[in-house]
Each structure stands twice: as C-alpha cells, then as structure tokens.
Enzyme design. Structure first.
Site, mmCIF file in Angstrom:
data_model
loop_
_atom_site.group_PDB
_atom_site.id
_atom_site.type_symbol
_atom_site.label_atom_id
_atom_site.label_comp_id
_atom_site.label_asym_id
_atom_site.label_seq_id
_atom_site.Cartn_x
_atom_site.Cartn_y
_atom_site.Cartn_z
ATOM 1 N N SER A 115 0.850 -1.202 0.000
ATOM 2 C CA SER A 115 0.000 0.000 0.000
ATOM 3 C C SER A 115 0.873 1.233 0.000
ATOM 4 C CB SER A 115 -0.877 0.037 1.254
ATOM 5 O OG SER A 115 -0.093 0.359 2.394
ATOM 6 N N ASP A 116 0.410 2.326 -0.629
ATOM 7 C CA ASP A 116 1.084 3.585 -0.352
ATOM 8 C C ASP A 116 0.805 3.886 1.124
ATOM 9 O OD1 ASP A 116 2.489 5.914 -0.380
ATOM 10 O OD2 ASP A 116 1.514 6.759 -2.144
ATOM 11 N N TRP A 117 1.670 4.693 1.707
ATOM 12 C CA TRP A 117 1.638 4.888 3.164
ATOM 13 C C TRP A 117 0.333 5.567 3.600
ATOM 14 C CZ3 TRP A 117 5.197 2.167 1.451
ATOM 15 C CH2 TRP A 117 6.242 1.672 2.228
ATOM 16 N N GLY A 118 -0.518 4.793 4.229
ATOM 17 C CA GLY A 118 -1.803 5.348 4.641
ATOM 18 C C GLY A 118 -2.856 5.245 3.554
ATOM 19 N N GLY A 119 -2.606 4.390 2.573
ATOM 20 C CA GLY A 119 -3.532 4.305 1.448
ATOM 21 C C GLY A 119 -4.621 3.255 1.623
#
Ligand code: BGC
Length: 739
Positions: free
Chosen positions: A262-266
């Site tokens: 995942s993108d960070w916090g996605g």
C-alpha cells in the site's frame, strides 16, 4: 534485528554438509514456490498475519521464530532516504545515512538513454544495499497528465512507451542487488490535489493505452518484485484494495507474482483490504505501539483481518495467498544469500549522477543573440565577466518536495559548478534577482543555507539589471523549487506561471543585456511569456548531488546536450488537454475526458502549437536524417522493420535521439495521428554517419478495443511511419516499399 538475516545462510551451510533435515524454505536451490509453501506450512495464522503489515514506519516484521527476517523499505526514487525514527517521519539524526542524490526521474527520462537508466538502477541499488534496505520505493511511472501535478518531477513524462522503456533497466539493475523495486503509484495517481479522495473515471482505451502500459512493462519486462498501490480511487474503490486493477489486471491479466504494497496510509477498509489485492500494508495512521486503536495491530491487515478469518468471513486460503507473496518478496531480497554488499557515496555513484544529469538536460532554445553569436556553449576564451542571477543558482534542491527528499553530504549548486568550471578564466559575479523560498528543511533535514535577503523586490531587480549591463553573458537560474504548491508531493501547483515575479526579472534582464540565457530548474513545464526575447533556454531539471557540475558541463560545452523533453510544454495552461476541457479538478471526482489524447497526442489532434514539443531538444551540433527504409518484405511476422542513416553534420561530437512515431491510416477506431513506438540514442563524431535499425513488434502497433477487451490490429491495417527528431520535427515519412 539485522543479525537474523544471517541465520538462513548458517542453516544452508549445514545442509551442504549433509544434514538431511534442513527446512525446504531455507534451501535457495529449491523453487521459490516450494520454499514459500514450506514456510507457510510452518507458520501460525498469527505469524502469517504479522508479515502483512508494518511494524514501524518503513519495516515489516518477518517471522523471528523461523529466522525469516524483517523487510526494510526505503524511499526512493532518487536516492536512499535518511533513516527515520521507528514510528515517525522525522529523520533519526544518524550520521552515516547521507546518500548520493541522483537526478530526478524526469531528467533520467529526458536522457532517452536506456543504458543510463541501467546505470541509475545499478548505482541506486548499490546505495540501497549498503544501507541494508530490501525494497526501494520507486521508480514512479505515473503519466504526466497536467503541468499542475506537484509530483511530475518523480515520474517519467507523458508517453507510456518512453516511461515503460526507461523504467525497465532501472528495475532490472536495482534488483541485481537483491533489493526489490516497488513500482509506483499504481495507478491513475496523476495529480496530488485531493489524492486520497479523488475517484478517477476514464474510458478503457485511455486506461489501457495511456496509463497502464508503463506499469505493465515494469512488471513484465522489468520484473519488479513489488508494486505500490496508489492513494486515489477508481470505480469508487481505493487503489490499495481495488478489485479490478489489482486482482483482475495486475495479478490476473499481467500475471504479476510479486507483492502489492500500500502507499503509506492508502488502505482504508478492512473488508476490502482482506478481500482484494493488497498484500502488505504500510503507513495506516498510527502513533506507534502505544495508543489503543492506533497501533500496528489495528492495521486493516492485522487484528481486523484475524477477526474476519475467525468469523469465517475470510478464508485461510485468502490469507495464505497474501502471505505467500510477502514471503516471496522476503526470499528474493532480505533472505537472499550471497548478495553484493553495495556501496554508498562512491566516486562512481557521484560520477553516474553527474553524467545522467548532463545527458538529461535539455537545450530548449539556442538562437544567436543580438551580437549574432549563440549564447551556448559559453566559450570561456570569449567572455571576461559572467553574471549569474537567481535564487536557484544557490538553493539546495535535494531537501524538500515530499517523500523523495534526501540528505546528502554535499550538493553542488549551479553557482558552485559554474565557479569550478570557470576557475580563474573569467570573473563570475552573482545577483539574487528574486527571493523565492529561503527556507530549506524537510522532516528534520535542513539545508543549512542562509538564503535570507532584506532587499525589496524592486531593488533586487534593479541591482541585477545594473550588473547585467556590463556582463558578457547573463545566466539566469530560476524556475520552481520543492516548496508546497510547486514541485512538491501533497498538493498541486495552482498556476502555470513562474512564481516570485521571475517573468518581470527575466524581461528586465534581457532588455539590459540581450546575451541572457534562462536556465530553468524545475520538474514541470512553465509559461514563458518572454520566450521570443530570450535567445537561449536550458531545462536543467533537479539533478541531485552533482547538479551544478552537470549544468556547467553543458553550459561550457564539455558535454554536448542531448536531452529531449519527456513531456510537452504548452504555451498556456488552457492548451493542456485536461485544462482545455475543464476536467482538471481538485474535487472528489476526476474525469479524464480527454481520453487517449494526453500530451502530444492532444496537441496534434487539436492542432495546437506547443511552446516546446514532446521529444524536442537541441544540440551544439546538427544531425541530418537520410536513407529511410520501411521495407514491407521484411514485415512477414507483422513487425515493422525500419532503418535510417543519421549524420553529424556539425563540428562537435554529439548524441542524437532518433524517434520513431507510427500512425495508422484510416483506423477503424479513431487513433492519435502518431505515437512514439521506438527510439535510439546515437553517438556520432563530427562528420560521422551511422545506420540505425528498428524492429517494432506488431504488439506495439495494436490498439485496445474496449468492446472485445483486447489489443487488436485492424484487418488490412496500413501504417505511416515518421522518422523524427521530435514529435513536431519529422525528418522523413516515406511510403513502404511495395512487397
Ligand atoms: C508517498 C510514497 C512514498 C511513501 C513513503 C507516500 O506519501 O506517496 O511515494 O513512497 O509515502 O514515504
């Protein structure tokens, strides 16, 4: 923690000595799938869940009981990010983590040189390895859809073929170090504004022909071991758990066997994260281990996943499928034995950065000034006084811009590079000219520069103009910088003009001294209302640690410029497709109404003259194209066989990027007039000629038919081939020789 990484090697040694009961997952001679299966059979459900999510900002835990090591990720994509605290974005203040900053990916793309992409990948891969990182968060291949996108500098331009070709060698070379690339941000993350809530809609042709091909090439030809899912949404689902784009396309149609990170916090939804393509979750907002409800255990792929399995809503097979991909990633990287040790800040890396920078810089314009002499290259035996103007001649650009921000031991500014190249052969004086952003810090890394200035805007211009009057040449360094709202992650630009009154300054400078060149430091196109008045313009990008040396190499002619634009510069923002149609929006819905007409495809379709076209870039020498061959007889397997002769007709050695565009005559479905289908960079001594051959496979010539959901070639298709020096500079378009 790191010691765990040597355990597998120890076991292996035992195995070689004849111990029969070495677990299969530790035996690197066995097929990966067999090892994964064996590891899974030994892991508890909790251990499987544990490897699917972060344990710190940038790492995931591995399986300590089995000696399966942690996985350490790092940004990316231009250098190895400084070490951060366990749970925070702030740098940890280590003293051994400064890296080589390589030129931004726009610059690499502008080199149009696959060998340089390999050199980039090799060098950054070695730095990642030395810093004991397992996954490099890059490269980025999101298509340049609008000049407003704050992150364009991290990507490879507007054309899917160019971006795809240029990412492959980078990926392959990084991974030779036992470090995975994480190709990002998959996909449709073409703006920063509202990136967490923007739900993108577009037609299937645009998706498959424009936005997906570079990712597909990176996965299938580059073999990237991981892919980062983007922040935005498609069809109402966040990309990090998007059923269609992750499961159907990436893992299904393309057969991707790596891990989706995942993108960070996605990641936002526990049910979707469990059910769809996400394998490894990072950055879901937490303040670390302490607070209830905010710990790593609360990640979507942590306790919520375990609960769903216990409740029977998610099967163990679904869990195993994710864990298998993460294990594979660990086996390929952290747990791989015999990896090279890598190196950091080596002279070779600094030299690579300098070379890539110089080869990516684009000479946009080089007309004779009023004196009748061209400004570039600046001949040091013909100038006594060089005036350098502008904040960007001094400002460190490796700090800032978001997650790609770096910490370097030293960044050579343009001014420093110019001074080193000039030595005592001429006088070099400096005037500030404008104040942009004198600050310079990101997550605790500070540039340490004092760029404070007390003079008024008018005074700064007056002082620069006065100094310009008696200079032999004026080099203005401006453009954008890495502050919010410019070339920076997290928000977009809100206008197309140069900031800080630079236009007024440039106009005043060129009025005072016609031998004025504009050197733009930016990762994006900008408006140039002064374009006709200024005789020379150089696009310098962000070139990293060695920026000033790369720039000086080009300005003084040590390197003959050979970069070509990886994206179109519109005259005004309303010429750009998304803006022309009014569909660049910062709302919750973003409709890519321009469809396949992105970049030069749009400008040609609408017959709009760009400021500088895709593929444009000048040299200090001239190249002649001749002897074009489009031979039907050779085309039996459906591919196109092309050849031409390129001759250096000038008196300097130089490199030319030959571009092949292809258009279909009378297509069944509307197609762009022409599309880039091949390119080659050719090095030629003065007077030298070379024959360049291309074979374009039929698959590259097909278009995506949304009705049949397949790539097709029209029956009886006829193509027109354009041999070109730029998308708007076609040198030959001969008919095919009849078969
Ligand atoms: C960025 C990614 C980056 C990640 C980790 C995110 O905000 O979009 O590109 O790799 O942070 O720093």
């Amino acid at each position: 923690m790191r010691l765990l990484k040597i355990f597998p090697a120890v076991f292996l040694t035992v195995a070689c000595c004849g111990q029969p009961d070495v677990p299969a997952y530790l035996d690197e001679n066995r097929p990966l799938d067999e090892r994964v299966e064996d590891a899974l059979s030994r892991m508890t459900r909790e251990e499987k869940v544990a490897i699917l999510h972060a344990q710190s900002k940038f790492s995931s835990p591995g399986v300590p009981r089995l000696g399966i090591p942690e996985l350490w990720t790092t940004d990316g994509p231009h250098g190895i990010r400084p070490e951060v605290f366990w749970d925070e974005w702030d740098q940890a203040g280590w003293t051994n983590d400064s890296c080589t900053a390589f030129p931004a990916l726009t610059c690499l793309a502008a080199s149009w040189d696959r060998e340089l992409s390999a050199l980039y990948g090799k060098s950054i891969g070695e730095e990642a390895r030395y810093r004991e990182k397992d996954v490099l968060l890059g490269p980025g291949v999101n298509i340049y859809r609008t000049p407003y996108n704050g992150r364009n500098f991290e990507y490879m331009g507007e054309d899917p073929y160019l971006a795809g070709e240029m990412c492959v060698p980078y990926i392959q070379e990084v991974q030779k170090n036992g470090v995975a690339t994480c190709l990002k941000h998959y996909c449709l993350n073409n703006q920063e504004c509202n990136r967490h809530i923007a739900d993108v809609s577009l037609d299937d042709r645009a998706l498959y022909e424009i936005y997906l091909p570079a990712f597909k090439k990176g996965v299938q030809e580059g073999g990237s071991w991981s892919v980062m899912a983007a922040y935005n949404l498609y069809k109402g689902q966040h990309l990090c758990h998007n059923q269609y784009l992750l499961d159907d396309v990436l893992k299904g149609e393309w057969g991707f066997d790596g891990a989706v990170v995942s993108d960070w916090g996605g990641a936002h939804d526990s049910d979707q994260a469990a059910a769809y393509g996400l394998d490894l979750e990072f950055g879901t907002w937490t303040d670390g281990l302490a607070s209830k409800g905010k710990s790593y255990d609360s990640y979507h792929l942590a306790q919520p996943l375990l609960e769903r399995i216990k409740e029977g809503k998610v099967t163990d097979a679904q869990l195993d499928a994710k864990a298998a991909r993460v294990l594979k990633l660990i086996f390929r990287t952290a747990m791989k034995s015999g990896k090279p040790f890598g190196s950091l800040n080596s002279p070779e890396h600094l030299e690579a950065a300098r070379k890539i920078g110089a080869e990516g810089i684009v000479l946009l314009k080089n007309d004779p000034a009023a004196s009748g002499v061209k400004v570039f290259p600046v001949e040091l035996d013909q100038v006594k006084k060089i005036l350098v103007v502008g904040e960007n001649a001094l400002k460190m650009m490796t700090v800032g811009g978001g997650s790609s921000s770096l910490k370097v031991q030293h960044e050579v500014s343009p001014m420093e590079g110019l001074l080193a190249a000039v030595g005592d052969r001429a006088e070099v004086v400096y005037e500030r000219g404008y104040v942009g952003d004198p600050s310079g810090s990101y997550n605790g890394v500070t540039s340490g520069q004092d760029l404070s200035e007390s003079r008024s805007e008018d005074q700064l211009i007056d002082d620069a103009v006065r100094a310009a009057a008696d200079a032999d040449v004026v080099l203005f360094f401006g453009g954008l910088n890495k502050s919010g709202g410019q070339d920076c992650e997290g928000c977009d630009r809100n206008n197309y003009s140069l900031p800080y009154e630079q236009d007024r300054l440039i106009e005043a400078l060129v009025a005072a001294n016609p031998r004025t060149a504009v050197c733009l430091v930016s990762g994006n196109a900008v408006a140039m209302p002064w374009v006709d008045a200024v005789p020379a313009i150089l696009q310098c990008w962000y070139c990293g640690s060695q920026a000033g040396n790369s720039i000086a190499d080009v300005i003084f002619g040590k390197v003959n410029p050979s970069g070509k634009l990886p994206f179109t510069f519109p005259v005004q923002i309303s010429d750009s497709p998304a803006h022309n149609l009014g569909v660049y929006t910062c709302g919750a819905k973003v409709d890519y109404k321009e469809g396949i007409y992105v970049g030069y495809r749009w400008f040609e379709h609408k017959d709009i003259k760009p400021l500088f076209a895709f593929g444009h870039g000048l040299s200090y020498t001239e190249f002649e194209y001749s002897d074009f061959v489009c031979d039907r007889k050779l085309c039996q397997n459906g591919s196109l066989h092309l050849a031409l002769k390129v001759t250096n007709t000038g008196d300097r050695e130089g490199k030319e990027v030959v571009q092949i565009y292809v258009g279909e005559e009378n297509p069944v479905l509307e197609r762009p007039e022409k599309e880039l289908k091949a390119f080659a960079k050719v090095s030629l001594a003065p007077g030298e000629s070379k024959t360049v051959k291309f074979e374009i496979p039929a698959s590259e010539l097909a278009y995506f038919n949304p009705d049949s959901h397949s790539w097709v070639l029209d029956p009886d298709h006829e193509f027109k081939v354009y041999f070109a020096a730029a998308s708007d500079d076609v040198r030959g378009s001969p008919p095919f020789t009849p078969s």
